[in-house]
Scaffold this motif. Structure first.
Motif, PDB file in Angstrom:
ATOM      1  N   ALA A 115      65.252 -25.259 -46.175  1.00  0.00           N
ATOM      2  CA  ALA A 115      65.969 -23.979 -46.163  1.00  0.00           C
ATOM      3  C   ALA A 115      65.700 -23.170 -47.421  1.00  0.00           C
ATOM      4  O   ALA A 115      65.722 -21.933 -47.381  1.00  0.00           O
ATOM      5  CB  ALA A 115      67.465 -24.226 -46.013  1.00  0.00           C
ATOM      6  N   LEU A 120      63.635 -21.213 -42.608  1.00  0.00           N
ATOM      7  CA  LEU A 120      64.622 -21.476 -41.556  1.00  0.00           C
ATOM      8  C   LEU A 120      65.557 -20.297 -41.312  1.00  0.00           C
ATOM      9  O   LEU A 120      66.422 -20.368 -40.438  1.00  0.00           O
ATOM     10  CB  LEU A 120      65.449 -22.712 -41.907  1.00  0.00           C
ATOM     11  CG  LEU A 120      64.710 -24.056 -41.948  1.00  0.00           C
ATOM     12  CD1 LEU A 120      65.669 -25.179 -42.330  1.00  0.00           C
ATOM     13  CD2 LEU A 120      64.045 -24.356 -40.604  1.00  0.00           C
ATOM     14  N   ASP A 121      65.404 -19.223 -42.064  1.00  0.00           N
ATOM     15  CA  ASP A 121      66.285 -18.060 -41.890  1.00  0.00           C
ATOM     16  C   ASP A 121      66.217 -17.554 -40.456  1.00  0.00           C
ATOM     17  O   ASP A 121      65.131 -17.351 -39.898  1.00  0.00           O
ATOM     18  CB  ASP A 121      65.883 -16.934 -42.843  1.00  0.00           C
ATOM     19  CG  ASP A 121      66.246 -17.237 -44.285  1.00  0.00           C
ATOM     20  OD1 ASP A 121      66.851 -18.294 -44.540  1.00  0.00           O
ATOM     21  OD2 ASP A 121      65.916 -16.407 -45.159  1.00  0.00           O
ATOM     22  N   ARG A 124      67.992 -21.980 -35.800  1.00  0.00           N
ATOM     23  CA  ARG A 124      68.950 -23.072 -35.684  1.00  0.00           C
ATOM     24  C   ARG A 124      68.380 -24.305 -36.375  1.00  0.00           C
ATOM     25  O   ARG A 124      67.174 -24.579 -36.296  1.00  0.00           O
ATOM     26  CB  ARG A 124      69.205 -23.353 -34.203  1.00  0.00           C
ATOM     27  CG  ARG A 124      70.235 -24.406 -33.897  1.00  0.00           C
ATOM     28  CD  ARG A 124      70.631 -24.293 -32.415  1.00  0.00           C
ATOM     29  NE  ARG A 124      71.138 -25.548 -31.884  1.00  0.00           N
ATOM     30  CZ  ARG A 124      70.420 -26.415 -31.180  1.00  0.00           C
ATOM     31  NH1 ARG A 124      69.147 -26.127 -30.912  1.00  0.00           N
ATOM     32  NH2 ARG A 124      70.945 -27.525 -30.734  1.00  0.00           N
ATOM     33  N   ALA A 125      69.221 -25.051 -37.079  1.00  0.00           N
ATOM     34  CA  ALA A 125      68.765 -26.226 -37.818  1.00  0.00           C
ATOM     35  C   ALA A 125      69.905 -27.227 -37.907  1.00  0.00           C
ATOM     36  O   ALA A 125      71.068 -26.904 -37.650  1.00  0.00           O
ATOM     37  CB  ALA A 125      68.292 -25.840 -39.219  1.00  0.00           C
ATOM     38  N   SER A 141      71.974 -17.622 -43.711  1.00  0.00           N
ATOM     39  CA  SER A 141      71.042 -17.080 -42.709  1.00  0.00           C
ATOM     40  C   SER A 141      70.543 -18.151 -41.749  1.00  0.00           C
ATOM     41  O   SER A 141      69.862 -17.838 -40.762  1.00  0.00           O
ATOM     42  CB  SER A 141      69.846 -16.416 -43.397  1.00  0.00           C
ATOM     43  OG  SER A 141      70.257 -15.304 -44.155  1.00  0.00           O
ATOM     44  N   VAL A 142      70.861 -19.420 -42.037  1.00  0.00           N
ATOM     45  CA  VAL A 142      70.454 -20.520 -41.165  1.00  0.00           C
ATOM     46  C   VAL A 142      71.616 -20.867 -40.238  1.00  0.00           C
ATOM     47  O   VAL A 142      72.754 -21.015 -40.683  1.00  0.00           O
ATOM     48  CB  VAL A 142      70.059 -21.761 -41.985  1.00  0.00           C
ATOM     49  CG1 VAL A 142      69.654 -22.909 -41.059  1.00  0.00           C
ATOM     50  CG2 VAL A 142      68.922 -21.425 -42.943  1.00  0.00           C
ATOM     51  N   GLU A 143      71.357 -21.010 -38.956  1.00  0.00           N
ATOM     52  CA  GLU A 143      72.386 -21.389 -37.988  1.00  0.00           C
ATOM     53  C   GLU A 143      72.466 -22.916 -37.937  1.00  0.00           C
ATOM     54  O   GLU A 143      71.642 -23.572 -37.292  1.00  0.00           O
ATOM     55  CB  GLU A 143      72.041 -20.842 -36.606  1.00  0.00           C
ATOM     56  CG  GLU A 143      73.079 -21.173 -35.538  1.00  0.00           C
ATOM     57  CD  GLU A 143      72.620 -20.796 -34.143  1.00  0.00           C
ATOM     58  OE1 GLU A 143      73.221 -21.310 -33.182  1.00  0.00           O
ATOM     59  OE2 GLU A 143      71.651 -20.014 -34.011  1.00  0.00           O
ATOM     60  N   THR A 158      64.027 -29.848 -37.563  1.00  0.00           N
ATOM     61  CA  THR A 158      64.951 -30.496 -38.486  1.00  0.00           C
ATOM     62  C   THR A 158      65.678 -31.610 -37.744  1.00  0.00           C
ATOM     63  O   THR A 158      65.851 -31.548 -36.530  1.00  0.00           O
ATOM     64  CB  THR A 158      65.992 -29.514 -39.041  1.00  0.00           C
ATOM     65  OG1 THR A 158      66.671 -28.865 -37.952  1.00  0.00           O
ATOM     66  CG2 THR A 158      65.342 -28.446 -39.918  1.00  0.00           C
TER      67      THR A 158
END
Length: 320
Positions: A115, A120-121, A124-125, A141-143, A158
């Motif tokens: 991240a 990954l912005d 989904r992770a 910004s990462v879900e 991930t």
């Protein structure tokens, strides 16, 4: 670019680089080394920003520098201490590799390093459930999805903690070389090619009971009486307040409603019975306060991410 790389997966040796940084998690580090190597279809090498990497238990002599990342098809980021800063040269090397179309995957808290690159912005992770909230806070910004074993976004993948890294490696092997090759690797690992359910089934988290809070005695009473057919009115009467006031206080002190809290308490009690007894699912549903086995199975699936029977098989190793 990524599609051209994928075209190479069907034949020849697939090059994998595992990045070792200080505080690397030994299990996360070893999983991709063995899992990919078992197939005979991959060449796996270790690289890092330094030639000597220290973990809590040992030191690793790293044979390759980060320039290796320009030569490989897949990069794996094992878990590490998320409180340690990610070396700038690692961030830049990963961004450059991504621009070339290289597949990048993280295991456990390796998602923090992933991240940090910004790659990954907007995606989904996941990560280990204990670090999911922190990952979401640091990288809004990462879900972040804390309930799944792994997330495949195509080029970027991930996984959750520990054994979920093995799930992810098997998933990539199956994508690259098919189910037969992946099944052989799974047999070497003595685990199923696919596990039912997500990360939620492995999270043993009792319903929130804030110490010293006004509702603490009531929560203890609800947990002790979860097997009864309690209604909202019953709980409010025991608390000596209206249902409206009870709902408001619950929201303020637990972040949920009385009935949702009660459902979680019942599911946690059911998990214990599934792990430690041979009682039928129907009997357990009755013992923990669900009106029917169907309602119990539905609620258990929502909270634990798997069925009661699958949970029992995973954690007790038997079928009733």
């Amino acid at each position: 670019m990524f599609q051209r790389i994928l075209a190479r997966y069907g034949g020849g040796v697939h090059e994998v680089a595992v990045v070792a940084m200080d505080s690397v998690v030994p299990f996360d580090f070893g999983v991709p080394l063995d899992t990919f190597a078992w197939t005979g279809r991959y060449r796996v090498r270790v690289c890092g920003p330094r030639r000597t990497v220290r973990s809590e238990l040992f030191e690793i002599k790293v044979p390759h520098g980060l320039d290796l990342l320009s030569e490989v098809d897949t990069i794996v980021l094992p878990g590490h201490d998320p409180d340690l800063a990610v070396p700038r040269q690692v961030v830049e090397a990963l961004r450059q590799a991504a621009a070339r179309g290289t597949r990048i995957a993280s295991i456990c808290t390796g998602a923090f390093a992933f991240a940090a690159t910004g790659l990954l912005d907007g995606l989904r992770a996941t990560t280990h459930w204990r670090g999911a909230r922190e990952l979401a806070a640091r990288f809004p910004s990462v879900e972040v999805d804390p309930d799944v074993l792994y997330v495949d976004n195509g080029q970027f993948l991930t996984s959750a903690g520990a054994a979920a890294g093995l799930d992810l490696c098997l998933h990539m092997i199956r994508h690259d070389h098919g189910s037969a090759v992946a099944a052989d690797a799974a047999r070497m690992a003595v685990m199923p090619l696919e596990r039912e359910g997500g990360q939620a089934q492995f999270i043993v988290t009792p319903p929130a009971t804030p110490q010293g809070a006004e509702l603490e005695p009531l929560l203890r009473w609800m947990e002790a009486n979860a097997g009864r057919d309690l209604t909202l009115a019953d709980v409010a009467e025991h608390a000596g307040m209206s249902t409206r006031t009870l709902n408001r206080r619950f929201r303020e002190q637990t972040g949920t409603t009385p009935l949702q809290w009660l459902h979680r308490a019942r599911v946690r009690q059911a998990q214990h019975l599934l792990e430690t007894t041979k009682d039928s699912v129907e009997l357990i549903a009755s013992k923990v306060g669900f009106g029917s086995a169907t309602a119990f199975r539905d609620r258990f699936k929502r909270i634990a991410g798997t069925s009661p029977q699958s949970y029992r098989t995973a954690f007790q190793g038997c079928r009733s």
